[in-house]
Scaffold this active site. Sequence first.
Site, mmCIF file in Angstrom:
data_model
loop_
_atom_site.group_PDB
_atom_site.id
_atom_site.type_symbol
_atom_site.label_atom_id
_atom_site.label_comp_id
_atom_site.label_asym_id
_atom_site.label_seq_id
_atom_site.Cartn_x
_atom_site.Cartn_y
_atom_site.Cartn_z
ATOM 1 N N HIS A 240 3.188 4.040 3.224
ATOM 2 C CA HIS A 240 2.738 5.372 3.627
ATOM 3 C C HIS A 240 2.495 6.291 2.427
ATOM 4 C CE1 HIS A 240 3.487 4.470 7.845
ATOM 5 N NE2 HIS A 240 4.667 3.987 7.501
ATOM 6 N N HIS B 98 9.912 -0.087 1.798
ATOM 7 C CA HIS B 98 9.163 -0.065 3.047
ATOM 8 C C HIS B 98 8.206 1.126 3.114
ATOM 9 C CE1 HIS B 98 8.477 -0.852 7.344
ATOM 10 N NE2 HIS B 98 8.465 0.464 7.470
ATOM 11 N N LYS C 82 -3.311 -3.105 8.397
ATOM 12 C CA LYS C 82 -2.492 -1.972 8.817
ATOM 13 C C LYS C 82 -3.289 -1.173 9.834
ATOM 14 C CE LYS C 82 1.061 0.931 8.562
ATOM 15 N NZ LYS C 82 2.443 0.579 8.906
#
Length: 339
Positions: free
Chosen positions: A230, A215, A273
């Site tokens: 990220h 994730h 995103k």
Amino acid sequence: LTPTLLFLSPKDLYTAPDSCEGRCEEPYNEEDECHCNEECERYHNCCEDYYRHCQPEGFSSSRDAITDDDLLHVSEQLYQADHNKARPTDITLNPQYQASPDETGDQEDHSPQPLYRYVNEQLFSKPTYSSFIKLLDNYQRATGREEDVTAEELREQDTFLREVMKTELMQNLFTFLHRKNRYSSQQEFVADLKEMWFGLYSRGNGEQDSSGFEHVFSGEVKKGKVSGFHNWIRFYLLEKQGAVNYFSHNFNGPWDTYPDVLGLQFSWDGFYKEVGSAFIGCSPEFEFGLYTLCFIARPGRICHLSLGGYSLSIQTYAWTKSTYGNGKKYIATAYVTSP
């Protein structure tokens, strides 16, 4: 509401599942969201108010408490120990358009050029980088699809953990957590890192389809949107392939060297995103270490750190629907918070 309340016992009415009020030394129950006996300190799954309700001396005066000052000090230590980070000449960014807060959801490409003008890919030959990059293609990005973890992929996880633990940065983190009695040995620490980051759980309909590492670092697609994602290295490699299209940024951190912080808007194969915050130019062990520190010290809360004299905050969340070990929590997400 009144007829419903008549059927509830006093315990149901007055004991919140995420509080230790009235639950001190309650026997362990795997169904509980968090726990209130002495063992919860060992397994890092106490309710947030455990020390307020169950420890007369209070959390802040406990020898093993991780205080806000501790976090500021150790984060500066980790910042100084990031010897594998990019030098100023290793990366040239082209941030282009800065989106206002009410523009981040527009899904408009305001930046015709890629975000990365140049990256010195010799960085990627460093052992922590190369072992990290090998992990990125181990995942199916769509949630709801079972992950098939091969023996080779398990070896790649072990290799990455072995390489990061060779660094001064991760040794400093272990020393700090060992001093705070979170882990009795490095072996225990590494085993827990593997579970909290790589252990699988279900974001879908019961399939083992996700992990904290997938994730946060690799990224997922859930309900038609990018979730997580990220990491700057992942972004650069996919942008180079043409799979990621940089749209804009809404935040650029105050650092004049690396690691920097950006809040990004981008499209990944057509999936959007809205705000994807990321460290730029740090080593894999730096992100991995800082997120681990905050997950252990402040799970589910803002974690206030200091990097080179600048304030920085990280948000982590634990996955609450399944556990490992004796009720320990997997990482659901971790990211830098930006205004």
